[in-house]
Scaffold this motif. Structure first.
Motif, PDB file in Angstrom:
ATOM      1  N   THR A 157      -4.405   1.793  53.312  1.00 34.79           N
ATOM      2  CA  THR A 157      -4.625   0.865  52.208  1.00 34.79           C
ATOM      3  C   THR A 157      -3.359   0.037  52.054  1.00 34.79           C
ATOM      4  O   THR A 157      -2.328   0.342  52.656  1.00 34.79           O
ATOM      5  N   THR A 158      -3.436  -1.011  51.257  1.00 36.51           N
ATOM      6  CA  THR A 158      -2.234  -1.789  50.984  1.00 36.51           C
ATOM      7  C   THR A 158      -1.508  -1.156  49.797  1.00 36.51           C
ATOM      8  O   THR A 158      -2.151  -0.704  48.851  1.00 36.51           O
ATOM      9  N   PRO A 159      -0.192  -1.088  49.862  1.00 40.69           N
ATOM     10  CA  PRO A 159       0.564  -0.475  48.764  1.00 40.69           C
ATOM     11  C   PRO A 159       0.275  -1.165  47.431  1.00 40.69           C
ATOM     12  O   PRO A 159       0.033  -2.372  47.379  1.00 40.69           O
ATOM     13  N   PHE A 160       0.272  -0.381  46.385  1.00 39.44           N
ATOM     14  CA  PHE A 160       0.094  -0.852  45.006  1.00 39.44           C
ATOM     15  C   PHE A 160      -1.288  -1.438  44.729  1.00 39.44           C
ATOM     16  O   PHE A 160      -1.469  -2.153  43.756  1.00 39.44           O
ATOM     17  N   SER A 161      -2.273  -1.148  45.593  1.00 39.02           N
ATOM     18  CA  SER A 161      -3.618  -1.671  45.350  1.00 39.02           C
ATOM     19  C   SER A 161      -4.533  -0.636  44.687  1.00 39.02           C
ATOM     20  O   SER A 161      -5.675  -0.937  44.378  1.00 39.02           O
ATOM     21  N   GLU A 162      -4.009   0.582  44.445  1.00 43.69           N
ATOM     22  CA  GLU A 162      -4.826   1.619  43.805  1.00 43.69           C
ATOM     23  C   GLU A 162      -5.080   1.272  42.347  1.00 43.69           C
ATOM     24  O   GLU A 162      -4.254   0.662  41.682  1.00 43.69           O
TER      25      GLU A 162
END
Length: 131
Positions: free
Chosen positions: A63-68
Motif C-alpha cells: 500500500t502507499t504510506p499514510f493511506s490507511e
C-alpha cells in the motif's frame, strides 16, 4: 502504482477516437483456467489466481504510506522488483485481500504481452468503474 513505477502497457480501455475495437476481458475463476490468448486482458476476483500472478513476477502486496483509514488499507498496490518499492509499504496478503473483498474489487491483468514476454499489466476495478 504511479506512472513512474508502472511498466509501459497498452491501454486495454481505448478512448474516443481509438479505432481498435474494445474486447471484453476474459473472466478467470480458478488457477486451472487458461486465457483464450496469452496476450488477452483477463479479470478475476479469485485470491489464488491473483496471488499466483503476483508471485510469478516477484511482486508483493503493498500500500502507499499514510493511506490507511481507520485501520483499513488505502491504496492497494503490488511492489514489483526494481520499481522503487521504497515508497511502498509492504502488507500481508490477508490484509490486502480483506480490503480487496471489502471494496468488491476485480483484478484486471494480463499474463503475456503480444510478443510473448511476461506482462506486469494490472489494474484494480471497483464496482463503480466501467470497463
Amino acid at each position: 502504482m504511479d506512472r513512474q513505477r508502472r511498466p509501459v502497457a497498452r491501454n486495454p480501455h481505448p478512448g474516443p477516437g481509438d479505432s481498435r475495437p474494445l474486447k471484453p476481458a476474459q473472466q478467470i475463476n480458478s488457477p486451472a483456467e487458461k486465457p483464450d490468448r496469452a496476450d488477452r486482458t483477463l479479470v478475476t476476483r479469485n485470491h489464488d489466481v491473483i496471488r499466483r500472478w503476483a508471485e510469478q513476477r516477484g511482486a508483493r502486496p503493498a500500500t502507499t504510506p499514510f493511506s490507511e483509514d481507520n485501520g483499513r488499507l488505502g491504496n492497494l498496490r503490488f511492489d514489483f522488483p526494481g520499481y522503487g518499492g521504497a515508497i511502498l509499504q509492504p502488507v500481508e496478503w490477508e490484509k490486502w485481500f480483506d480490503t480487496f473483498d471489502a471494496r468488491h474489487c476485480s483484478f484486471l491483468y494480463q499474463e503475456k504481452r503480444s510478443d510473448g514476454t511476461p506482462s506486469n499489466f494490472n489494474r484494480l476495478e471497483h464496482p463503480h468503474d466501467e470497463w
